[in-house]
Design an enzyme around this catalytic site. Structure first.
Site, PDB file in Angstrom:
ATOM      1  N   ASP A  88       0.909  -1.550  -0.002  1.00  0.00           N
ATOM      2  CA  ASP A  88       0.016  -0.101   0.110  1.00  0.00           C
ATOM      3  C   ASP A  88       0.730   1.453  -0.095  1.00  0.00           C
ATOM      4  O   ASP A  88       1.672   1.411   0.899  1.00  0.00           O
ATOM      5  CB  ASP A  88      -0.948   0.039   1.132  1.00  0.00           C
ATOM      6  CG  ASP A  88      -1.754  -1.056   1.241  1.00  0.00           C
ATOM      7  OD1 ASP A  88      -2.176  -1.689   0.312  1.00  0.00           O
ATOM      8  OD2 ASP A  88      -2.586  -1.204   2.032  1.00  0.00           O
TER       9      ASP A  88
ATOM     10  N   GLU B 217     -12.692  -7.745   2.404  1.00  0.00           N
ATOM     11  CA  GLU B 217     -13.006  -9.125   2.638  1.00  0.00           C
ATOM     12  C   GLU B 217     -13.944  -9.297   3.707  1.00  0.00           C
ATOM     13  O   GLU B 217     -14.005  -8.853   4.770  1.00  0.00           O
ATOM     14  CB  GLU B 217     -11.602  -9.733   2.836  1.00  0.00           C
ATOM     15  CG  GLU B 217     -10.708  -9.405   1.614  1.00  0.00           C
ATOM     16  CD  GLU B 217      -9.302  -9.895   1.887  1.00  0.00           C
ATOM     17  OE1 GLU B 217      -8.558 -10.139   0.741  1.00  0.00           O
ATOM     18  OE2 GLU B 217      -9.118 -10.051   2.881  1.00  0.00           O
TER      19      GLU B 217
ATOM     20  N   THR C  14      -9.410 -15.582  -3.350  1.00  0.00           N
ATOM     21  CA  THR C  14      -7.937 -15.129  -3.437  1.00  0.00           C
ATOM     22  C   THR C  14      -6.928 -16.394  -3.451  1.00  0.00           C
ATOM     23  O   THR C  14      -7.403 -17.557  -3.207  1.00  0.00           O
ATOM     24  CB  THR C  14      -6.997 -14.038  -2.535  1.00  0.00           C
ATOM     25  OG1 THR C  14      -7.153 -14.788  -1.275  1.00  0.00           O
ATOM     26  CG2 THR C  14      -8.220 -12.975  -2.420  1.00  0.00           C
TER      27      THR C  14
ATOM     28  N   GLU D 264      -8.660 -14.246  -7.505  1.00  0.00           N
ATOM     29  CA  GLU D 264      -7.496 -13.179  -7.618  1.00  0.00           C
ATOM     30  C   GLU D 264      -6.400 -13.834  -7.173  1.00  0.00           C
ATOM     31  O   GLU D 264      -6.491 -14.880  -6.328  1.00  0.00           O
ATOM     32  CB  GLU D 264      -7.867 -11.911  -6.642  1.00  0.00           C
ATOM     33  CG  GLU D 264      -9.002 -11.075  -7.125  1.00  0.00           C
ATOM     34  CD  GLU D 264      -9.420  -9.951  -6.070  1.00  0.00           C
ATOM     35  OE1 GLU D 264      -8.658  -9.696  -5.210  1.00  0.00           O
ATOM     36  OE2 GLU D 264     -10.280  -9.326  -6.205  1.00  0.00           O
TER      37      GLU D 264
ATOM     38  N   LEU E 226      -0.402 -12.690  -4.474  1.00  0.00           N
ATOM     39  CA  LEU E 226       1.084 -12.175  -4.639  1.00  0.00           C
ATOM     40  C   LEU E 226       1.072 -12.051  -6.017  1.00  0.00           C
ATOM     41  O   LEU E 226       0.488 -12.499  -6.890  1.00  0.00           O
ATOM     42  CB  LEU E 226       1.961 -13.396  -4.133  1.00  0.00           C
ATOM     43  CG  LEU E 226       2.042 -13.526  -2.629  1.00  0.00           C
ATOM     44  CD1 LEU E 226       2.786 -14.742  -2.292  1.00  0.00           C
ATOM     45  CD2 LEU E 226       2.055 -12.230  -1.762  1.00  0.00           C
TER      46      LEU E 226
END
Length: 541
Positions: free
Chosen positions: A198, A283, A438, A479, A482
């Site tokens: 981020d 999530e 994910t 998704e 990493l």
């Protein structure tokens, strides 16, 4: 963190031919929503659209997301209840190549790209629109069909309750429409920033943070009393502590305002899907492993139920059960970076499987499911006629232990003797919501080489969650967790997206690639990514 994504969609029993979409990297230093590229054939607006169309999604830890989507339409009549059972098998290495059969008469492909997080600044203004238009035009030229955008609560309702500023999003959506692209929109009720990768920070609305100064129990709290401001605790879902409104009323008002403000985009079917944020990182989970509190992989995390509202709920549940002394959190569950065998609650034969342990974990996980149930019910009211989706995190570390400690602290009651995801899948089915999951690119062997002590099994987790969702016939998108630039990683995604030996031909419905970054744009990486996209679409390479 600017994010772009590409997504793949499918419809009917047609052999899966995915579509690709790419999006741009960060456009300014200001925090803003990200957009992802998605592909779809037709964006059905019936409330049952998720049973007739499929989506794929995948997140990565990096700078921008690229979302690849493919929608496949078969001209033959199909039962709406079996859309997930028709897919083509994509090539994996040179062995798994089984593409669309000659029966398939027609396929439509459309897509959707992802816009960077910082494309909208904190004043809800569109940053560098000319640059954005140029990038979206390039994406459109490579057959991307649309974009995915995060609509941040902390930007739109920043200063006062029920004062919404959608101006930047209006400008962005108009650009998307002018380019004849589709939109998938995320209702982001969480903080952006503070996690790996981020570089953008978007807090919760200022007025909410002000309330938190005098009543910090609106935030999740660990055993030591540390507050987490990533999102609001579900303990206040039905408590009127937000200036006369409950948390779910605040979420509903926000979603309803969006639906009214962008009515023309819904009516013209420019907006194809709404993903509803249900917790940290959007999530459905507790914020059990926050980096801001010192967590490091592969720590088991900590239970997040010590705000006074959740504790009140726990004590009431214990009294109803007839064991009021159970109205407490575990006192032997270790700390954020503990390992299961170091904690009496999680070790083999530990208290997690005792009468008290089972009571506590049932309450903790049910509180999570109930939160998702409440918010998705209101999302369906706000967005009636539009497909909705929810995102689930892939907590794969300690999966090969008996307790599955990291999953337990996150709210997934999934020890080795219990299926913790079936109840979540059933809740999503109840609301006609798709599941976005994910870590489909991760290989268990790689995890053992890097962190053998973590006893991780991402492949086992993916298989469990996908089958729980498929068993109740809900679409599953995915998704990557990493960054992925190598052929081996892409092959693992293809393998999970279209299982070769599945007797029912079930498959992921959409896939989001995270993220579009300078690294991805390097010539060799881009060529490899292009090859991956073609294979997702069922094209020969």
């Amino acid at each position: 963190m600017a994010i772009c994504s590409a997504q793949l969609f499918k419809i009917g029993r047609g052999r899966g031919i995915p579509y690709t979409a790419v999006s741009m990297a960060s456009l300014s230093a200001c925090a803003t929503p990200f957009v992802s590229s998605t592909l779809s054939s037709r964006f059905s607006r019936s409330r049952e659209c998720h049973s007739s169309c499929c989506f794929k999604g995948v997140p990565v830890i990096s700078n921008a997301r690229v979302r690849i989507s493919v929608m496949v339409r078969d001209t033959r009549e199909k039962s709406r209840n079996h859309c997930l059972m028709d897919d083509a098998v994509a090539t994996v290495d040179n062995e798994q190549v089984s593409d669309s059969p000659p029966k398939l008469l027609e396929r439509d492909f459309n897509g959707t790209p992802y816009v960077p997080l910082n494309v909208i600044n904190m004043n809800c203004e569109l940053a560098e629109p000319d640059k954005l238009i140029n990038q979206l035009t390039i994406l459109k030229s490579v057959n991307i069909d649309g974009v995915m955008v995060d609509c941040w609560w902390g930007i739109v309702e920043a200063h006062n309750p029920q004062e919404y500023n959608w101006s930047g999003y209006k400008e962005l959506f108009q650009i998307v429409r002018n380019l004849k692209l589709k939109l998938q929109v995320v209702m982001s009720f969480h903080e952006c920033g503070g996690n790996v990768g981020d570089d953008v920070h978007i807090a919760l609305p200022n007025w909410v943070m002000e309330i938190g100064k005098t009543n910090p129990d609106i935030f999740f709290t660990d055993r030591e009393g540390r507050r987490n401001t990533e999102c609001l605790t579900w303990g206040i879902d039905k408590e009127r502590v937000l200036r006369g409104r409950t948390a779910v009323e605040v979420y509903f008002d926000y979603m309803r305002s969006f639906r009214v403000e962008f009515d023309e985009f819904f009516e013209n079917e420019i907006i194809s899907e709404i993903e509803v944020g249900l917790g940290p990182c959007g999530e459905l989970r507790y914020p059990s492993y926050p980096a801001k509190h010192g967590w490091k992989y592969p720590g088991i995390g900590e239970f997040q139920c010590y705000d006074r509202y959740l504790m009140k709920s726990l004590k009431l549940a214990a009294e109803v059960r007839g064991h009021s002394f159970w109205g407490r959190g575990p006192d032997n569950a270790g700390s954020y970076n503990s390992q299961p065998h170091d904690a009496g609650f999680f070790c083999d034969g530990g208290e997690y499987d005792s009468y008290y342990g089972r009571f506590f974990l049932n309450w903790y996980s049910q509180s999570l499911v109930d939160h998702g149930d409440r918010v998705l019910a209101l999302a369906n009211l706000a967005f009636e006629g539009t497909c909705i989706a929810a995102k689930l995190s892939g907590i794969h570390w300690w999966y090969k232990t008996a307790s599955h400690a990291a999953e337990l602290t996150a709210g997934f009651y999934n020890p080795c003797n219990r299926d913790g995801y079936a109840k979540i899948a059933a809740m999503l089915k109840k609301h006609g919501a798709a599941l976005n999951f994910t870590c489909v690119e991760l290989r268990t062997l790689d995890q053992h080489e890097g962190f053998p002590e973590a006893l991780a099994d991402p492949e086992g987790l993916v298989w469990q969650v996908l089958n729980d969702a498929w068993d109740v016939n809900i679409p599953v998108a995915s998704e990557n967790a990493l960054p992925c630039h190598d052929r081996e990683g892409y092959n693992k995604i293809l393998e999970n997206a279209k299982p070769l030996n599945d007797p029912d031909g079930r498959h992921l419905s959409a896939f989001t690639y995270l993220r579009l970054s300078p690294c991805l744009m390097e010539k060799m990486h881009l060529l490899e990514f292009e090859r991956f996209v073609k294979r997702m679409h069922g094209e020969a390479v």
